[in-house]
Design a protein around this motif. Structure first.
Motif, short mmCIF file in Angstrom:
data_model
loop_
_atom_site.label_atom_id
_atom_site.label_comp_id
_atom_site.label_asym_id
_atom_site.label_seq_id
_atom_site.Cartn_x
_atom_site.Cartn_y
_atom_site.Cartn_z
N PRO A 100 -8.20 2.92 1.34
CA PRO A 100 -9.71 2.83 1.18
C PRO A 100 -10.10 1.54 0.52
CG PRO A 100 -8.69 4.11 -0.41
CD PRO A 100 -7.54 4.03 0.64
N HIS A 101 -10.26 0.45 1.26
CA HIS A 101 -10.32 -0.79 0.54
C HIS A 101 -11.84 -1.07 0.28
CE1 HIS A 101 -11.61 -2.02 4.60
NE2 HIS A 101 -10.43 -1.72 5.12
N GLY A 148 -1.14 -17.11 8.82
CA GLY A 148 -2.15 -16.63 8.21
C GLY A 148 -2.00 -15.40 7.30
N ALA A 149 -2.90 -14.65 6.78
CA ALA A 149 -2.70 -13.62 5.51
C ALA A 149 -3.82 -12.74 5.54
CB ALA A 149 -2.46 -14.03 4.26
N VAL A 150 -3.59 -11.32 5.47
CA VAL A 150 -4.41 -10.25 5.45
C VAL A 150 -4.56 -9.94 3.76
CG1 VAL A 150 -5.04 -7.98 5.99
CG2 VAL A 150 -4.13 -9.48 7.48
N ASN A 151 -5.80 -10.04 3.25
CA ASN A 151 -5.78 -9.37 1.73
C ASN A 151 -6.64 -8.00 1.84
OD1 ASN A 151 -4.38 -11.46 0.19
ND2 ASN A 151 -5.85 -12.88 1.13
N LEU A 152 -6.34 -7.04 1.28
CA LEU A 152 -7.27 -5.65 1.23
C LEU A 152 -7.19 -5.44 -0.38
CD1 LEU A 152 -5.39 -3.74 4.25
CD2 LEU A 152 -7.37 -5.00 4.22
N SER A 153 -8.37 -5.05 -0.85
CA SER A 153 -8.28 -4.87 -2.28
C SER A 153 -9.23 -3.46 -2.59
CB SER A 153 -9.09 -5.90 -3.10
OG SER A 153 -8.12 -7.23 -3.28
N CYS A 154 -8.42 -2.70 -3.37
CA CYS A 154 -9.05 -1.44 -3.89
C CYS A 154 -9.40 -1.35 -5.28
CB CYS A 154 -8.03 -0.28 -3.64
SG CYS A 154 -7.47 -0.31 -1.75
N ALA A 155 -10.41 -0.69 -5.67
CA ALA A 155 -10.53 -0.36 -7.10
C ALA A 155 -9.62 0.42 -7.87
CB ALA A 155 -11.95 0.17 -7.16
N ASP A 156 -9.02 1.43 -7.24
CA ASP A 156 -8.43 2.40 -8.05
C ASP A 156 -6.75 2.16 -7.88
OD1 ASP A 156 -6.97 4.91 -8.84
OD2 ASP A 156 -8.97 5.76 -8.78
N THR A 157 -5.99 2.31 -8.85
CA THR A 157 -4.59 2.13 -8.52
C THR A 157 -3.90 3.26 -7.50
OG1 THR A 157 -4.08 3.39 -10.55
CG2 THR A 157 -4.23 0.85 -10.71
N ASP A 211 -5.20 3.96 -4.71
CA ASP A 211 -5.74 3.92 -3.39
C ASP A 211 -4.57 3.64 -2.41
OD1 ASP A 211 -8.05 4.83 -4.12
OD2 ASP A 211 -8.74 3.20 -4.30
N VAL A 212 -3.62 2.86 -3.03
CA VAL A 212 -2.46 2.25 -2.22
C VAL A 212 -1.15 3.16 -2.35
CG1 VAL A 212 -0.98 0.25 -1.54
CG2 VAL A 212 -3.64 0.04 -2.41
N THR A 213 -0.52 3.57 -1.40
CA THR A 213 0.55 4.25 -1.13
C THR A 213 1.86 3.52 -0.55
OG1 THR A 213 0.03 5.62 0.69
CG2 THR A 213 -0.81 6.39 -1.18
N PRO A 214 3.02 4.20 -0.43
CA PRO A 214 4.02 3.56 0.25
C PRO A 214 3.66 3.66 1.67
CG PRO A 214 4.96 4.78 -1.50
CD PRO A 214 3.40 5.06 -1.62
N GLU A 215 3.01 4.70 2.14
CA GLU A 215 2.40 4.82 3.60
C GLU A 215 1.53 3.91 4.00
OE1 GLU A 215 2.05 8.53 6.30
OE2 GLU A 215 0.17 8.01 5.28
N SER A 216 0.60 3.41 3.09
CA SER A 216 -0.41 2.34 3.41
C SER A 216 0.37 1.18 3.52
CB SER A 216 -1.19 2.12 2.05
OG SER A 216 -1.81 3.20 1.51
#
Length: 311
Positions: free
Chosen positions: A38-39, A125-134, A136-141
């Motif tokens: 949920p970026h 190139g590169a892709v950056n995705l940022s989230c507010a909550d720690t 929000d990112v899982t190994p599956e992400s």
């Protein structure tokens, strides 16, 4: 892999194979990742001469976008990233000062970076995705972002090609040819399909001269760009047909374009060449018109393609 993850990858596969501008499809791909990550901010950049030029972004302020365009960030991403997506919490803050000095103060406490590599081993190139909550990112992400990475790589290449191509074709695994951009006549389409058949399923990167119109001495340039395999019907290569060029750049325009590709601003180019800023702006207007591109970034990409600088 969860059902949600599998569904997300399937949706992205459909987006990649649909028509329309590549940049729009990149944004659709990033949006489709939200059930998995949920970026609240994202950026996709293309590498040009040691810097990342933003193609699409949302949620980052100008300060962060400027940081993403620096050589410092480029070096950080290159040094910590392999061929898989990297979680922000899994890297050293000393190795990536951008996290501590830019992302955390802006409220982005977790995120993913995925570096795209060309087949020649250079950063594409590169892709950056940022989230507010720690949380929000899982190994599956990371697994999903890594899985769809080749799709974003292909779309990034396609966006670069669309900016300068008269006609753009995509060749699928089956050997079928899809017209992605342009309105070729029957002679051109036949000539391109004949040339594709001659490749025999192997698509070497390079430029090939070919005749399109029977009885004409005019030659066209066919640029072949191999692509990464992704999805149930992988795309093998992108082919750009360039018509005979009659509006080549002047030596000064080529010089200005070379400096644009090095990341210089108009004032910096003016100082480097000893001309006024207005003259630089005029040269850029002519360059953009002659090359048929949309903006400075696409002009810089075209400079790299023409060999004025390395990508």
């Amino acid at each position: 892999m969860s059902e949600t993850a599998a569904k997300t990858i399937g949706e992205i596969s459909n987006i990649v194979t649909s028509g329309g501008p590549a940049l729009d499809r990149i944004e659709s791909v990033i949006h489709s990742l939200r059930p998995i990550i949920p970026h609240v901010a994202y950026q996709v950049g293309i590498a040009i001469n040691g810097r990342l030029h933003t193609l699409v972004s949302r949620g980052y302020d100008d300060r962060l976008l400027q940081r993403f365009s620096t050589r410092e960030w480029f070096a950080e991403a290159r040094d910590v990233a392999g061929r898989e997506a990297v979680r922000q919490c899994d890297v050293s803050l000393d190795a990536v000062p951008t996290i501590r000095e830019y992302l955390h103060p802006a409220g982005f406490n977790e995120g993913i970076t995925y570096v795209m590599w060309s087949r020649s081993g250079k950063i594409l190139g590169a892709v950056n995705l940022s989230c507010a909550d720690t949380q929000d990112v899982t190994p599956e992400s990371c697994q999903v972002v890594t899985a769809i990475g080749p799709a974003v790589e292909n779309l990034t290449i396609e966006s670069r090609l669309q900016s300068s191509a008269e006609t753009l074709y995509l060749v699928h695994e089956s050997g079928s040819v899809r017209l992605q951009q342009g309105t070729p006549d029957a002679d051109e389409r036949w000539a391109v399909e004949r040339r594709i058949a001659e490749f025999g399923g192997n698509y070497p990167a390079g430029t090939f001269m070919m005749s399109v119109t029977p009885g004409s001495s005019a030659t066209h340039r066919l640029h072949v760009v191999p692509l990464s395999r992704f999805g149930p019907i992988p795309t093998r290569a992108a082919l750009v047909l360039k018509h005979a060029i009659t509006n080549e750049l002047t030596p000064r325009e080529a010089e200005v374009l070379s400096l644009v590709g090095r990341g210089m601003s108009n004032p910096e180019i003016a100082e480097e060449l000893g001309i006024t800023r207005r003259t630089v702006a005029t040269h850029l207007e002519h360059i953009i018109t002659r090359l048929g591109v949309a903006n400075r970034t696409h002009a810089a990409v075209e400079a790299a393609r023409r060999g004025l600088l390395s990508m």
